[in-house]
Design a protein around this motif. Sequence first.
Motif, PDB file in Angstrom:
ATOM      1  N   ASP A 174      -0.589   7.501   0.283  1.00 41.72           N
ATOM      2  CA  ASP A 174      -0.548   7.383  -1.171  1.00 41.72           C
ATOM      3  C   ASP A 174      -1.614   6.405  -1.638  1.00 41.72           C
ATOM      4  O   ASP A 174      -1.774   5.323  -1.066  1.00 41.72           O
ATOM      5  N   LYS A 176      -3.790   4.696  -5.230  1.00 42.09           N
ATOM      6  CA  LYS A 176      -3.722   4.384  -6.659  1.00 42.09           C
ATOM      7  C   LYS A 176      -5.136   4.466  -7.224  1.00 42.09           C
ATOM      8  O   LYS A 176      -6.054   3.831  -6.704  1.00 42.09           O
ATOM      9  N   GLN A 195      -2.046   2.014  -1.535  1.00 41.70           N
ATOM     10  CA  GLN A 195      -0.828   1.391  -2.115  1.00 41.70           C
ATOM     11  C   GLN A 195      -0.078   0.614  -1.057  1.00 41.70           C
ATOM     12  O   GLN A 195      -0.124   0.882   0.097  1.00 41.70           O
TER      13      GLN A 195
END
Length: 195
Positions: A174, A176, A195
């Motif tokens: 993941d 950002k 992240q």
Amino acid sequence: MTLLSFSLNTNNMRTVTFGMNISIDGYCDHTIFNPSEELMDYFTEMMDDVDLLFFGRVMYQLMFPYWSDVAEDQSGTAAENRFAKRLSAIDSVVVSRSLDSAGANTRIIRSNPAAELLKLKQQPGKKISVDSVSLLPELIAASLIDEFNLVVHPVIVGKGRPLLEAGSLQEKLDLKLANTIHFKSGCVALHYLKQ
């Protein structure tokens, strides 16, 4: 592939950034891209925060001696000459079992790229820029890449080397979105943080 299993204390560690040009459909064959002067200036500015380049052999041989020759004879456009001069001045590490020699400010390592990158990450300095598609899955699995800078070019190619091969990651990562830059050429620079 050697995977490292450890927990990282990221305080006081150098940032490792991965950068790559890609097509809209996710391929990263540099022969299909034609960066504008504006984009070359963007790449040069990105290197202001970098004091070590970490290459796989294929990317290293794509970049050198081409850019070091441009830096020496100033044979490119003004933006290409600036990029070449900056790139050639940065120390490099290249991961290769087959290279016999490399440039004056380049060190060759033969094995364990993730372990070597971890050692470099723990040393004082500016950012480390990773430029290797082949090493990317191993370095992601070892939690060594802190940010991703992807420049998406307005082209669909339908073939070539994908950014990641199917099944090359054991689990998703993941990210950002930290910044987006739109260029007149239609390219979009995407800056992501882990992240």
